[in-house]
Design a protein around this motif. Sequence first.
Motif, short mmCIF file in Angstrom:
data_model
loop_
_atom_site.label_atom_id
_atom_site.label_comp_id
_atom_site.label_asym_id
_atom_site.label_seq_id
_atom_site.Cartn_x
_atom_site.Cartn_y
_atom_site.Cartn_z
N PRO A 278 -7.15 3.57 18.21
CA PRO A 278 -6.64 4.94 18.31
C PRO A 278 -7.70 5.85 18.92
O PRO A 278 -8.89 5.55 18.91
N ALA A 279 -7.25 6.96 19.45
CA ALA A 279 -8.16 7.92 20.08
C ALA A 279 -8.34 9.14 19.19
O ALA A 279 -7.46 9.47 18.37
N ALA A 280 -9.46 9.81 19.35
CA ALA A 280 -9.71 11.03 18.59
C ALA A 280 -8.59 12.04 18.83
O ALA A 280 -8.16 12.25 19.97
N GLY A 281 -8.12 12.62 17.76
CA GLY A 281 -7.05 13.60 17.85
C GLY A 281 -5.66 13.04 17.61
O GLY A 281 -4.70 13.80 17.42
N ASP A 282 -5.50 11.70 17.63
CA ASP A 282 -4.19 11.09 17.37
C ASP A 282 -3.73 11.41 15.95
O ASP A 282 -4.53 11.40 15.00
N ARG A 283 -2.44 11.67 15.79
CA ARG A 283 -1.84 11.88 14.48
C ARG A 283 -1.31 10.54 14.00
O ARG A 283 -0.55 9.86 14.69
N VAL A 284 -1.73 10.13 12.81
CA VAL A 284 -1.37 8.80 12.30
C VAL A 284 -1.03 8.88 10.81
O VAL A 284 -1.18 9.93 10.18
N GLN A 285 -0.60 7.74 10.29
CA GLN A 285 -0.47 7.56 8.85
C GLN A 285 -1.52 6.55 8.39
O GLN A 285 -1.84 5.59 9.13
N VAL A 286 -2.05 6.76 7.22
CA VAL A 286 -2.94 5.76 6.60
C VAL A 286 -2.37 5.41 5.24
O VAL A 286 -1.73 6.26 4.58
N ARG B 156 0.85 -1.18 0.00
CA ARG B 156 0.00 0.00 0.00
C ARG B 156 0.89 1.24 0.00
O ARG B 156 1.26 1.77 1.05
N SER B 157 1.23 1.67 -1.24
CA SER B 157 2.29 2.67 -1.40
C SER B 157 1.80 4.11 -1.27
O SER B 157 2.61 5.03 -1.17
N LEU B 158 0.48 4.30 -1.28
CA LEU B 158 -0.03 5.65 -1.05
C LEU B 158 -0.15 5.86 0.45
O LEU B 158 -1.01 5.27 1.11
N VAL B 159 0.72 6.69 1.00
CA VAL B 159 0.75 6.93 2.44
C VAL B 159 0.39 8.40 2.69
O VAL B 159 1.00 9.32 2.12
N LEU B 160 -0.61 8.62 3.54
CA LEU B 160 -1.10 9.96 3.83
C LEU B 160 -1.04 10.22 5.33
O LEU B 160 -1.28 9.30 6.13
N HIS B 161 -0.74 11.44 5.71
CA HIS B 161 -0.78 11.83 7.12
C HIS B 161 -2.20 12.25 7.46
O HIS B 161 -2.87 12.95 6.69
N ALA B 162 -2.70 11.79 8.61
CA ALA B 162 -4.10 12.04 8.96
C ALA B 162 -4.26 12.25 10.46
O ALA B 162 -3.34 11.96 11.25
N GLU B 163 -5.42 12.74 10.82
CA GLU B 163 -5.78 12.91 12.22
C GLU B 163 -7.05 12.12 12.50
O GLU B 163 -8.01 12.19 11.72
N ILE B 164 -7.05 11.35 13.58
CA ILE B 164 -8.21 10.52 13.92
C ILE B 164 -9.36 11.41 14.38
O ILE B 164 -9.19 12.32 15.20
N GLY B 165 -10.55 11.11 13.83
CA GLY B 165 -11.76 11.81 14.25
C GLY B 165 -12.61 10.87 15.10
O GLY B 165 -12.25 10.52 16.22
N GLU B 166 -13.74 10.41 14.55
CA GLU B 166 -14.62 9.50 15.28
C GLU B 166 -14.07 8.07 15.27
O GLU B 166 -13.46 7.63 14.29
N VAL B 167 -14.32 7.35 16.36
CA VAL B 167 -13.97 5.93 16.45
C VAL B 167 -15.23 5.19 16.90
O VAL B 167 -15.78 5.48 17.97
N HIS B 168 -15.70 4.26 16.08
CA HIS B 168 -16.94 3.53 16.37
C HIS B 168 -16.63 2.06 16.61
O HIS B 168 -16.13 1.37 15.71
#
Length: 349
Positions: A329-337, A287-299
Amino acid sequence: MAFLKIEHLEKSFGTTRVVKDFDLEIEKGEFISLLGPSGCGKTTVLRMVAGFETPSTGAIIIDGKDVVALRPSQRNIGMVFQAYALFPNLTVGENVAFGLKIKGIGKDEREARVQEMLAMIGLPDLSSRYPFQLSGGQQQRVALARALAVQPQVLLLDEPLSALDAKIRVSLRTQIREIQRELGITTLFVTHDQEEALSISDRIVVMNGGVAEQVGAPFEIYNRPSTRFVAQFVGTLNLIEADVIEPASGTVRIGTTEISLGRPLYPGRVTLACRPEAVSLGAAEGRSLVLHAEIGEVHFLGAVIRVQARTGRTSLSLDTFNRPDTPPPAAGDRVQVSISPADLLVLEA
């Protein structure tokens, strides 16, 4: 040759065309679902096959015979309605025997057939009860038994599970599929529930605005939608806006990230789409497309955790399995997807 063939079927109410040039071929013993939103024409198609509506134009051919001119009672079709439609003044046994009695079947044969049907639906001891003494799931099983008792050539099911609670729906749809396979009866099933259609159908017809947008096996409908409507209606879909940088190689820019889709594209801007299971939390092999993201809702959904992650202006849904030893992960965490380019569908150019 197809056992049930629908050719150029159309239906208009006044100046409104609700079914438009509908074609479908169904093999003997196939289980076909008509899937679509309310008002798309799926129930009208079913009612025309049953004989309750007359087509404006077109043919309905069952086992080589065009039945458009025949009354419903002449078509040898069994139908199960959304609202059960059991006779409240008749017992369970009398309801199941009703069609047999109309056909002039003798009493002994009727009783034997009723017992056979009640055993098949798992209610062998309820013949003397009345519909009001049954649960919703039991009533719907009796309605199914009544439709099957006359040994129809085609079984029609008009959203038969929509009035039941979730657990009973899953159980009953499994039972309907098992009985259908056992009898080898050609079946047309109307539903607006994607999960129902995907789980029990041999093929699905996705309808929109009176038109069959796509016909295919559940795997094809879900993974290879042929139109934007099918892609968005069936399952959850992530939409990603991208700019085409090199049309010949299919190189696009998503935010500040460039990636090649490996297929030619028109110049300009495109909308890419992918399913939640195609998005990984963190880097993943292939999975070569890597994006920086921030976690919002977690269900928390039990076995699966649905996570909303925002990258730039794009919100992505991704699914991860529940692992008791690994908190989500928790809301607000900075992650990669990460996403594989092969999992990205081009919806528009």
